[in-house]
Design a protein around this motif. Structure first.
Motif, short mmCIF file in Angstrom:
data_model
loop_
_atom_site.label_atom_id
_atom_site.label_comp_id
_atom_site.label_asym_id
_atom_site.label_seq_id
_atom_site.Cartn_x
_atom_site.Cartn_y
_atom_site.Cartn_z
N PHE A 85 95.16 56.12 21.76
CA PHE A 85 96.10 55.98 22.87
C PHE A 85 96.13 54.54 23.37
N ARG A 86 95.00 53.93 23.56
CA ARG A 86 94.95 52.57 24.11
C ARG A 86 95.71 51.60 23.21
N ASN A 87 95.47 51.66 21.92
CA ASN A 87 96.15 50.75 20.99
C ASN A 87 97.66 50.99 20.97
N ALA A 88 98.05 52.27 21.00
CA ALA A 88 99.48 52.60 20.99
C ALA A 88 100.17 52.07 22.25
N LEU A 89 99.50 52.20 23.39
CA LEU A 89 100.09 51.74 24.64
C LEU A 89 100.22 50.22 24.66
N ILE A 90 99.21 49.52 24.17
CA ILE A 90 99.27 48.06 24.12
C ILE A 90 100.42 47.61 23.22
N ASN A 91 100.58 48.28 22.08
CA ASN A 91 101.68 47.92 21.16
C ASN A 91 103.04 48.20 21.80
N TYR A 92 103.14 49.31 22.53
CA TYR A 92 104.40 49.64 23.22
C TYR A 92 104.76 48.52 24.19
N TYR A 93 103.82 48.08 25.01
CA TYR A 93 104.10 47.03 25.98
C TYR A 93 104.38 45.69 25.30
N SER A 94 103.77 45.46 24.16
CA SER A 94 104.08 44.25 23.40
C SER A 94 105.54 44.24 22.98
N GLU A 95 106.03 45.41 22.54
CA GLU A 95 107.43 45.52 22.14
C GLU A 95 108.37 45.43 23.34
#
Length: 830
Positions: A323-333
């Motif tokens: 979850f943490r990695n997915a959320l960070i990637n979402y905010y990066s996009e």
């Protein structure tokens, strides 16, 4: 019309026994986008707010002893048969509603004296030097014949009227129409709320803006919207005086159908539509959403209540790596998307990063979180130390469960659990902020619901947001949905301490327009960089006539806040030690002392300068002589030592029985003072400054070095609103000023009318005066003379100069402020 909007029905009976029916309806005080409710050709609204003849306009009943109000709704109706005389009016109670009503009075005007109309411009904001189209729609009760003429348009304030143009007017029988344009000279009338006047018809309240050369920094009025509104609606928002639209971009299968594959096509179309309307864009992101692939692979939290647990469907485990990695990637996009639109000025950087610790009498936990928590404990303690502190017999750390945390009466495990929980959130928050900042320079906003100790419950870390705001700025804490100064105060003053911008939000459902208008006036007071409006109704944001406040917002935002030499102290560590109280009591129930202090300062017309914090020792050097503790219920040894050093050097520290309460009053014990269960302070070398009476506390003092430790035996008079009795406020104002050895900058003689001073770049002084009561108030204002010499004083609301007198060390003047309204009084150097 919504059925609930019908309050009462009146039947007019004429001399010939014919009848007409009047429906008294509670309309939105703010109007609606469009309406089919046009009675006999008479429009009852304008698109930015209520004109003077709106049905169900609210008339307020002043309550002198407090700031709460009742209201009487006045229904205005034009007799459709002016050739007939009315014999009687029958009031009919509706059987379909529980609403009650009473006729307090009926006022009748001659048909020959009755006319109504709508006078509208193309914008609710007026700028000096700009040509602006004006339209007039007109209706008279008795036919006026056919005629064409040119008639003047005036701009008005209560004591000012100027001609600003004319319109070509045509009337045919009862109906008339006119159009033309106006231009306002920047030298002829001061900025602030104004109305246009043509014939006997007034416009809605409009905002005459200051010249741009006097307001170089831009602040924003922002409408929170869905993003799917039409181009016409976005255009309407701009005409209402808004600068930006905040849209919520979700995180679902549409946006990220598979991991790492993003689809922003629909949102790009919406953002293009907003940009085309001339508006900036702000982005708010999801809290508990997520595409299917994430939900299949991430782990979720459980809630334990009464030894029963249930899995929560939308609360992700903050320690789950997937979850943490997915959320960070979402905010990066999201950052990359924002980079494509220079109009994106703000991104909410903590939605989806706020993790609740629990609710009332419950605790939230996740399997990954518990595993991480046990590892955290093992790195900090030996199991024997845990057993000693908790009086338990754990064989190893694996035996520590969520139930162990909740049942630990020593609070050792709960406090450490909260500390670890906040660390999980803080590390993720830093990674999210960095991911955004790598791609976008937009303002990072961190929404803060509620206040003070409630941040423990909601998993929001003000300390983290302040650090990110300084190191990865621009960024700052924002409040959510406030119409009270006390709810916003701590976050605002913390932001000001770090020279960060601040944002706030008004939120009320119709028809409570008054609350949102109050919110916007508080937002002007605290110099909001971003003043948001959140009101969802049928999926669309409702209109709000707040443009009249915007000139004040712009002027104050571009001035320097002038504070009294008052510093407040705040312990972030206290949030952790208050976890048990917060999780066992209702929302806001632990924040009374904070609200009481804030409203005491407000009621005393004292404006605090800044905070000092336990986790930011570098801020101490900015502390004034007078430091007042703001509900630091736990003071660490290191923070206590810093405070004592401040006192020894000549400072004054003001405390209550709440100070260090959760630390067994160690701060006082180290200074030879005992605190009783009744809040009394005893010990050697204590002197009594005041014995106390009614709501006024007993005040004791102990001299330490060159300074003083001051102890009040009662918490501050607590309420959401500033309702303390006048004698209490008089005493507290004199007490604080005496302890700090200063003269307050300003004063308002009338309770419920508050004043705050600001200095413009050219040395003028602006006093923002805010009446939060439901009745017009006449108040005496005082401004300390050494701030400005021999000024010319002007009330921007009325458009007239004010006479001032000399009253000792103060200038003194009297002004009137309408109910639920504000004004700016300008002291200009001669």
């Amino acid at each position: 019309m919504r059925p609930a909007a019908l309050v009462a029905t009146y039947v007019m009976v004429y001399d010939d026994n014919t009848t007409e029916t009047i429906f008294a309806q509670l309309r939105w005080n703010s109007g609606v986008y469009s309406s089919n409710f046009l009675s006999r050709g008479i429009a009852d609204y304008t698109w930015w707010g209520p004109p003077g003849f709106t049905w169900a306009s609210a008339e307020y009943i002043p309550i002198e002893t407090g700031i709460r109000w009742n209201s009487v709704y006045v229904t205005k109706y034009i007799n459709p048969h002016p050739e007939k005389s009315i014999k009687k009016i029958i009031a009919v109670q509706n059987t379909s509603t529980v609403k009650s009503f009473a006729i307090l009075g009926i006022s009748l005007k001659s048909p020959a004296q009755t006319s109504v109309g709508i006078l509208d411009t193309e914008s609710a904001l007026l700028y000096p030097g700009e040509h602006l189209p004006v339209n007039l729609m007109y209706w008279t009760a008795l036919p006026a014949g056919d005629m064409s003429s040119k008639i003047p348009v005036n701009i008005t304030k209560p004591n000012k009227k100027l001609n600003v143009g004319e319109i070509n007017f045509n009337i045919n029988g009862k109906f008339g129409y006119g159009s033309g344009s106006i231009i306002i000279s920047e030298n002829n009338i001061s900025p602030g709320p104004v109305r246009l006047l043509c014939k006997d018809i007034y416009s809605s309240l409009l905002g005459l803006m200051p010249t741009e050369k006097n307001s170089p920094r831009k602040n924003n009025y922002t409408m929170i919207a869905g993003g799917a509104e039409s181009s016409a609606e976005f255009e309407r928002m701009r005409k209402l005086g808004y600068d930006a639209v905040k849209i919520q971009i979700p995180w679902t299968n549409k946006e990220e159908p598979s991991r790492g594959q993003y689809n922003w096509s629909e949102w790009i179309k919406r953002m293009e539509r907003i940009r085309t309307a001339g508006l900036n864009i702000e982005i708010r992101n999801p809290r508990r959403q997520g595409p299917d692939w994430l939900r299949r692979n991430a782990s979720f939290m459980y809630e334990m209540r009464d030894e029963k647990t249930q899995q929560l469907e939308r609360e992700y485990d903050p320690a789950n790596t997937f979850f943490r990695n997915a959320l960070i990637n979402y905010y990066s996009e999201i950052g990359k998307l924002a980079k494509r639109f220079p109009e994106v000025i703000s991104i909410n950087a903590n939605y989806g990063v706020r993790f609740r610790v629990g609710n009332k009498n419950s605790l939230l936990f996740g399997t990954d979180q518990l595993k991480s928590f046990r590892q955290y404990l093992e790195g900090k303690y030996k199991i024997a130390e845990i057993n000693s502190q908790t009086n338990q017999k754990f064989k190893d750390f694996s035996e520590i469960t969520a139930k162990s945390v909740m049942e630990d009466s020593s609070n050792c495990l709960l406090n450490e659990y909260v500390r670890h929980h906040q660390t999980l959130g803080a590390t993720l928050q830093w990674d999210v902020a960095k991911a955004i900042r790598e791609n976008s320079n937009a303002h990072l906003t961190f929404n803060h619901p509620y206040n003070s100790t409630e941040w423990t419950r909601t998993g929001t870390q003000l300390e983290t947001y302040l650090r990110i705001g300084k190191e990865l700025g621009p960024g700052s804490p924002f409040h959510e949905t406030s119409d009270r100064y006390s709810l916003s105060f701590r976050k605002w003053l913390c932001a000001k301490t770090f020279s960060l911008e601040y944002g706030d939000e008004g939120f009320q459902n119709p028809p409570t327009y008054e609350h949102n208008a109050l919110s916007y006036q508080w937002m002007a007071w605290i110099q909001c960089w971003d003043a948001l409006y959140c009101q969802w109704w049928g999926g669309r944001p409702g209109n709000q006539n707040v443009a009249w406040i915007k000139p004040y917002s712009r002027m104050i935002y571009n001035a320097k806040y002038l504070s009294d030499p008052i510093t407040l102290s705040l312990s972030f560590e206290s949030d952790i030690h208050e976890a048990r109280d917060v999780l066992s009591k209702g929302l806001h129930s632990t924040t009374g002392n904070h609200y009481g202090l804030v409203n005491t300062l407000l009621g005393c017309n004292l404006n605090a300068a800044r905070y000092i914090f336990d986790k930011f020792p570098g801020q101490d050097k900015f502390a004034s002589k007078l430091v007042i503790d703001d509900s630091s219920r736990y003071i660490s040894d290191a923070f206590a030592q810093r405070i004592i050093e401040h006192i020894q050097k000549g400072g004054v520290f003001v405390t209550t029985p709440e100070t260090d309460r959760l630390n067994d009053y160690a701060f006082f014990k180290r200074n030879g003072i005992c605190v009783g269960k009744d809040g009394s302070f005893t010990g050697n070398n204590l002197s009594v400054l005041f014995k106390g009476e009614n709501h006024i506390p007993e005040v004791k003092i102990k001299e330490i070095g060159k300074g003083k430790l001051v102890m009040l035996n009662k918490p501050y008079y607590a309420d959401y609103d500033p309702t303390a009795p006048p004698y209490y406020l008089v005493f507290m104002r004199k007490l604080f000023a005496s302890l700090g050895k200063f003269q307050p900058l300003v004063f308002s003689s009338k309770q419920g009318v508050y004043v705050c001073p600001y200095r413009t770049d050219n040395g003028n002084i602006l006093l923002y005066v805010f009446n939060i009561t439901a009745g017009e108030k006449k108040t005496q204002l005082k401004l300390r003379k050494n701030i400005i010499e021999s000024p010319i004083v002007h009330d921007l609301r009325t458009g007239s100069n004010c006479s001032i007198s000399s009253n000792g060390d103060y200038y003194s003047l009297e002004i009137k402020v309408p109910p639920l309204s504000s004004t700016v009084v300008k002291f200009k150097k001669k």
